[in-house]
Design an enzyme around this catalytic site. Structure first.
Site, PDB file in Angstrom:
ATOM      1  N   ASN A  10       3.342   5.600  -5.926  1.00 27.71           N
ATOM      2  CA  ASN A  10       3.856   4.034  -6.143  1.00 27.71           C
ATOM      3  C   ASN A  10       2.357   3.186  -7.403  1.00 27.71           C
ATOM      4  OD1 ASN A  10       4.071   1.091  -6.196  1.00 27.71           O
ATOM      5  ND2 ASN A  10       4.072   1.369  -3.867  1.00 27.71           N
ATOM      6  N   TRP A  11       3.132   3.310  -8.585  1.00 25.47           N
ATOM      7  CA  TRP A  11       1.795   2.604  -9.532  1.00 25.47           C
ATOM      8  C   TRP A  11       1.168   1.214  -8.703  1.00 25.47           C
ATOM      9  CZ3 TRP A  11       2.281   5.207 -15.191  1.00 25.47           C
ATOM     10  CH2 TRP A  11       2.643   6.704 -14.638  1.00 25.47           C
ATOM     11  N   LYS A  12       2.112   0.493  -8.613  1.00 21.24           N
ATOM     12  CA  LYS A  12       2.240  -0.867  -8.683  1.00 21.24           C
ATOM     13  C   LYS A  12       2.328  -1.717  -9.648  1.00 21.24           C
ATOM     14  CE  LYS A  12       0.446   0.175  -3.863  1.00 21.24           C
ATOM     15  NZ  LYS A  12      -0.256   0.168  -2.718  1.00 21.24           N
ATOM     16  N   HIS A  93       8.822  -2.598   0.261  1.00 20.11           N
ATOM     17  CA  HIS A  93       6.933  -1.718   0.634  1.00 20.11           C
ATOM     18  C   HIS A  93       6.642  -3.395   1.318  1.00 20.11           C
ATOM     19  CE1 HIS A  93       3.140  -1.045  -0.101  1.00 20.11           C
ATOM     20  NE2 HIS A  93       3.890  -0.139  -1.182  1.00 20.11           N
ATOM     21  N   GLU A  95       5.016  -5.268   0.419  1.00 19.24           N
ATOM     22  CA  GLU A  95       3.662  -5.974   0.121  1.00 19.24           C
ATOM     23  C   GLU A  95       4.289  -6.827  -0.445  1.00 19.24           C
ATOM     24  OE1 GLU A  95       1.304  -2.882  -2.645  1.00 19.24           O
ATOM     25  OE2 GLU A  95       0.160  -2.584  -1.108  1.00 19.24           O
ATOM     26  N   GLU A 165       5.422   3.763   6.318  1.00 18.67           N
ATOM     27  CA  GLU A 165       3.541   3.216   6.046  1.00 18.67           C
ATOM     28  C   GLU A 165       3.119   2.205   6.758  1.00 18.67           C
ATOM     29  OE1 GLU A 165       3.880   3.822   1.267  1.00 18.67           O
ATOM     30  OE2 GLU A 165       4.271   2.033   1.794  1.00 18.67           O
ATOM     31  N   GLY A 171      -3.802   1.527   1.347  1.00 18.04           N
ATOM     32  CA  GLY A 171      -5.344   0.940   0.757  1.00 18.04           C
ATOM     33  C   GLY A 171      -7.339   0.644   0.968  1.00 18.04           C
ATOM     34  N   SER A 211      -2.999   5.712   2.270  1.00 21.09           N
ATOM     35  CA  SER A 211      -3.906   6.352   2.543  1.00 21.09           C
ATOM     36  C   SER A 211      -3.836   8.069   1.962  1.00 21.09           C
ATOM     37  CB  SER A 211      -5.131   6.073   3.223  1.00 21.09           C
ATOM     38  OG  SER A 211      -5.098   4.199   3.309  1.00 21.09           O
ATOM     39  N   GLY A 232      -0.189   5.410  -3.617  1.00 20.99           N
ATOM     40  CA  GLY A 232      -0.165   4.401  -4.211  1.00 20.99           C
ATOM     41  C   GLY A 232      -1.594   5.074  -5.000  1.00 20.99           C
ATOM     42  N   GLY A 233      -3.374   3.960  -4.901  1.00 19.72           N
ATOM     43  CA  GLY A 233      -3.762   5.037  -4.985  1.00 19.72           C
ATOM     44  C   GLY A 233      -4.348   6.278  -5.717  1.00 19.72           C
TER      45      GLY A 233
END
Ligand code: PEP
Length: 254
Positions: A10-12, A93, A95, A165, A171, A211, A232-233
Site C-alpha cells: 500500500n503505497w498510500k 483502511h 486512515e 491491521e 507505521g 509494521s 505500507g512503509g
C-alpha cells in the site's frame, strides 16, 4: 483458486512517475518468486502507469467512491480505477476511516460498488489501542467486519480478502505478539465461515498489516491463518518489499 501467500504493498500518498522504476523492479522480482502472489496499490495517479509496466504483479487502488459516476468533485469510482487497470481495491483502511470519517456502512456500500465493477476487495479492519487495552479488540474487529461486509457475496472466497491491521501497529514499528495475531485471525476466520459458509469462508485470505518488515515477516507469515501481508512503509522500495515476499515464499525460488 489461488492459495499462495498474498503480499500487497500500500503505497498510500507516495510516489510520482519516478517511482515506476521500483514498480518495475518489484515486477521483475515477482516473476522469479511465483510461489507468492505480489500486488501493489499505488496512488490513483500511478495506477495506469504501473499497470502498463507490470507483467506479473497485481495492481490495485486504495479507495473508490460508492457511486458509479456523477457530481462528486475529486472522487474516483470503482469502474474508473478498473478502467485504469486496477484489479482490486483496498477499502476501509483506518486512515480512511479516521481521516475521512468513513463509517462501516459507507465502507459496505463501497465494497458492493467495487464488486459490481468487477474488482476484488481487500477489506481492512483493526482496533485502536484503547480497545486492545480494554480487552475489547476482538469484539470491535468482528463488529467492523459484520457491518462493513455485505451479507452475501457470490464467490466470496475468490473476491474478498480481509486485512487485519491493528491501528496502533500501523507505521509505528510496534506489532502484536504472534499469539495475539493468531487469536485475532482465528476469530476472523470463525466470523467469515459463519457469514459466508464453510466452502467460501474458509478460503478467504486474511492478511496481517502493521509494521511488517523484512526482519519480522517470516515469523508473522508463519502464524496460523495469516495468508499474507498488507505492507505500507516497507513496500516503497523493491528491496524491502521483495524481502518480505521472499519470506512468504519461505525463501525458495519458484
Ligand atoms: C498500512 O497502512 O496498511 C500499513 C500496514 O502500514 P505500515 O506497514 O507502514 O505499518
Amino acid at each position: 483458486m489461488s492459495l499462495r501467500p498474498y503480499i500487497v504493498g500500500n503505497w498510500k500518498m507516495n510516489g510520482t512517475r519516478a517511482m515506476l522504476s521500483e514498480a518495475r523492479a518489484i515486477d521483475r522480482a515477482a516473476q522469479r518468486h511465483m510461489k507468492v502472489e505480489v500486488a501493489v496499490a499505488p496512488p490513483f495517479t500511478l495506477i495506469h502507469a504501473v499497470h502498463r509496466e507490470a507483467e506479473q504483479i497485481g495492481v490495485g487502488a486504495q479507495d473508490c467512491h460508492p457511486a458509479a459516476d456523477g457530481a462528486f468533485t475529486g472522487d474516483v469510482s470503482a469502474s474508473m480505477v478498473a478502467d485504469a487497470g486496477a484489479k482490486f481495491v483496498i477499502l476501509g483502511h483506518s486512515e480512511r476511516r479516521e481521516g475521512h470519517g468513513e463509517t462501516n456502512e459507507l465502507v459496505r456500500t463501497k465494497v458492493q460498488s467495487a464488486l459490481a465493477a468487477g474488482l476484488k476487495v481487500i477489506l481492512c479492519c483493526g482496533e485502536p489501542e484503547e480497545r486492545r487495552d480494554a480487552g475489547a479488540h476482538e469484539k470491535f474487529v468482528l463488529n467492523q467486519l459484520r457491518l462493513s461486509l455485505p451479507e452475501s457475496v457470490d464467490g466470496a472466497g475468490e473476491k474478498l480478502t480481509v486485512a487485519y491491521e491493528p491501528i496502533w501497529a500501523i507505521g509505528t514499528g510496534r506489532t502484536p505478539t504472534l499469539d495475539d495475531i493468531a487469536a485475532m485471525h482465528a476469530a476472523i476466520r470463525g466470523f467469515l465461515i459463519e457469514r459466508f459458509g464453510d466452502a467460501q469462508g474458509s478460503v478467504i485470505r486474511i492478511l496481517y498489516g502493521g509494521s511488517v518488515k523484512p526482519d519480522n515477516a517470516r515469523d508473522i507469515l508463519g502464524v496460523a491463518e495469516v495468508g499474507g501481508a498488507l505492507v505500507g512503509g516497507a513496500s516503497l522500495t523493491a528491496d524491502s518489499f521483495m524481502n518480505i515476499a521472499l519470506a512468504a515464499g519461505d525463501g525458495e525460488d519458484a
